[in-house]
Write an enzyme that holds these catalytic residues in place. Structure first.
Site, mmCIF file in Angstrom:
data_model
loop_
_atom_site.group_PDB
_atom_site.id
_atom_site.type_symbol
_atom_site.label_atom_id
_atom_site.label_comp_id
_atom_site.label_asym_id
_atom_site.label_seq_id
_atom_site.Cartn_x
_atom_site.Cartn_y
_atom_site.Cartn_z
ATOM 1 C CB SER A 67 -29.678 -29.115 -6.063
ATOM 2 O OG SER A 67 -28.385 -28.593 -6.024
ATOM 3 C CG ASP A 104 -25.804 -28.315 -2.104
ATOM 4 O OD1 ASP A 104 -26.029 -27.514 -3.039
ATOM 5 O OD2 ASP A 104 -26.160 -29.510 -2.151
ATOM 6 C CG ASP A 127 -29.457 -27.193 -1.929
ATOM 7 O OD1 ASP A 127 -28.928 -26.715 -2.953
ATOM 8 O OD2 ASP A 127 -29.218 -28.348 -1.541
ATOM 9 C CG ASP A 185 -26.888 -24.709 -5.003
ATOM 10 O OD1 ASP A 185 -26.575 -24.356 -3.854
ATOM 11 O OD2 ASP A 185 -27.017 -25.900 -5.327
#
Length: 564
Positions: free
Chosen positions: A145, A308, A306, A304
């Site tokens: 993340s 999400d 990834d 961010d």
């Protein structure tokens, strides 16, 4: 020889461990503290999967810890995935993400479980979507993340497309604990996996389906087409996976003026232009703010690595750029979404908004003003996803929106995880919609405060590294649990919610929430994936100044006690 030293020596002697890994371990010979940190425990498989610093050792992210976790997941899929179990795998732009993704695929294939792997990096929410679309048994995303560059991780998803909830994660963990050595991890070569049809690559066809699902949530394409010529968006993917999908979603619903921050457009495992690739932090927007000022942009959005989590920056009443908190963005999207549905007469009578226990009550109050039901879950989008799946089968509620204060949002039922792509699309759409009425999102936020009360929140965290840090966090939680304050700044503590005992039918979790008589609250929550404890604070005042003073007093009291 200590247990730690014994494990270290075992890795050095293990014939199934490659020479490069052994060289790395030989380079720390004699460094007792470093050896202890790498081997004093196994990298924990929590409800979110694995996350840790990349390197050799049992307490590190490497091909061996990934292989072991995947062997356990393969066994879970074989038991729960029916006659033809399969797992979808996606990965982000971090160090070794493609290597870890391929390793997982080859271990799955070695166990006779089919792996669908995205051919290049993809956002986490698209993995959630693909698991559902392909009716797979499980999913894996290789990502850490928004953690620093030295980290990577391995998130595991169930058949519904949501991250594994505790009772499923416990099955995988039990399987991990049965694996004695790396030689019991079954794996075949890439060539063999492809020839046997146990490894299939995913590309543009899945992207197309995902984009269709995301853009179906758009509320006012007509307004966007009218305003798109002079509505300016600056976007930064922060070197991650959001670049293509966010731009594609914005383009498809009609936005024409989108400028991407050049220095942060391409994937970069070192995230070299930012201290932390986290849209929760103002610093991450430094370059985007430069571009926005130069171009006089209406809004800045950032995602961010990834993709999400989504953060947004808007203009305030003085024309300065104002960074919205996750709670503020969530409240605005709730208002925009439910207001749009009501305007078209499409607001369902059994609609539900789902948020977490550490998320502001502002969005809840707004949702309730539209007649929607609001539910609270524990922290972690997996619990929101679990509720969505439950309502999909019972029909008790129709899901409208789910969100958490940590910049995670989902509208639409195509996925079961937070989606920065749909969130970026909706916040830009809301900004364009209100601009057509002569208002900025900051104006809308002030209207909501005047209507519903001045809600203010703050998050503080303390990182305590290593084994000592973990023990210190444990002692801190016990102290607050056994010696709760009776009052704070003259306001009585009305209730203490200890989630480790299980509250309102929620799973047990080591979280404490203290509710005060004036409606303010604070919460202590150790992170499940990092050596960190988080402190959440929230107040509600009749004016902005009153709320700011309340918040300052609450934060000071709690942090002073923590320091002592």
């Amino acid at each position: 020889m200590t247990r730690v030293q014994n494990l270290y020596e075992k890795w050095l002697q293990d014939p199934s461990i490659d020479e490069e890994t052994k060289k790395e371990l030989q380079s720390i010979a004699g460094q007792d503290k470093e050896i202890e940190d790498r081997f004093y425990k196994d990298l924990e498989f929590g409800t979110g999967g694995l996350r840790g610093v990349i390197g050799a050792g049992t307490n590190r992210m490497n091909l061996y810890t990934v292989g072991k976790a995947t062997q356990a997941l393969a066994e879970f899929a074989l038991k729960n995935g029916g006659a033809h179990p399969s797992v979808v795998i996606a990965y982000d732009s971090r160090h070794q993400s493609p290597e870890f993704a391929l390793e997982a695929a080859l271990v799955l294939a070695g166990n006779g479980v089919k792996a669908y792997v995205f051919e290049t990096l993809r956002p986490t929410p698209e993995l959630s979507f693909a698991v559902r679309e392909l009716k797979a048994s499980a999913g894996i995303v290789v990502t850490a993340s928004h953690n620093p560059p030295e980290y990577n991780g391995y998130k595991v998803y169930g058949a519904d497309g949501g991250q594994l909830v505790p009772h499923d994660a416990e099955q995988v963990l039990a399987n991990i604990q049965k694996i004695e050595g790396f030689d019991s991890v079954r794996k075949i070569s890439r060539t063999e996996a492809e020839e046997k049809g146990l490894l299939e690559w995913l590309g543009g066809e899945m992207d197309e389906k995902y984009y269709t699902a995301v853009t179906s949530v758009s509320q006012h394409p007509d307004v966007i087409k009218q305003t798109s010529g002079d509505f300016r968006i600056v976007y930064t993917p922060l070197h991650g996976t959001g670049n293509k999908p966010v731009r594609e979603a914005l383009k498809r619903i009609g936005f024409e003026q989108v400028r991407v921050v050049k220095e942060q457009e391409q994937p970069d495992s070192n995230f070299s232009t930012v201290k932390s690739p986290n849209p929760e932090e103002r610093e991450a927007f430094t370059l985007a703010l430069r571009d926005a000022k130069e171009w006089d942009a209406d809004i800045i959005v950032g995602t961010d690595p990834d993709a999400d989590r989504m953060g947004a920056v808007v203009k305030d009443d003085k024309g300065e750029y104002f960074v919205l908190t996750g709670n503020q963005s969530g409240a605005i999207i709730v208002h925009y979404l439910l207001g749009s549905l009501k305007e078209r007469g499409e607001l369902p009578s059994n609609g539900v908004v789902i948020k977490t226990i550490v998320t502001s009550e502002m969005g809840a109050v707004i949702a309730e003003s539209y007649g929607a039901k609001v539910l609270n879950t524990l922290t972690g989008f997996k619990y929101i996803g679990e509720k969505m799946t439950e309502f999909e089968s019972t029909g008790e509620h129709q899901f409208l929106f789910g969100y958490e204060e940590s910049y995670g949002y989902l509208a639409g039922t195509y996925a079961r995880d937070k989606d920065a792509v749909v969130a970026a699309m909706l916040i830009c759409e809301a900004a364009a919609y209100y601009k057509s009425q002569g208002k900025t999102l900051y104006d809308v936020l002030q209207e909501l405060y005047r209507q519903h009360g001045f809600f203010l929140e703050k998050l503080e965290s303390k990182t305590l590294k290593g084994k000592d840090g973990v023990e210190q966090i444990g002692r801190m939680m016990e102290d607050w649990r056994n010696n709760p304050p009776a009052s704070i700044e003259g306001v009585e503590v009305a209730e203490v919610e200890d989630y480790s005992r299980g509250i309102n039918g929620l799973p047990k979790e080591n979280v404490l929430k203290f509710k005060l008589k004036d409606g303010s609250w604070f919460c202590l929550r150790p992170s499940g994936t990092e050596p960190k404890i988080k402190f959440y604070f929230a107040v509600k005042g009749t004016t902005g100044d009153e709320a700011a003073n309340q918040l300052q007093g609450l934060v000071r009291f709690v942090l002073d006690r923590v320091e002592q």
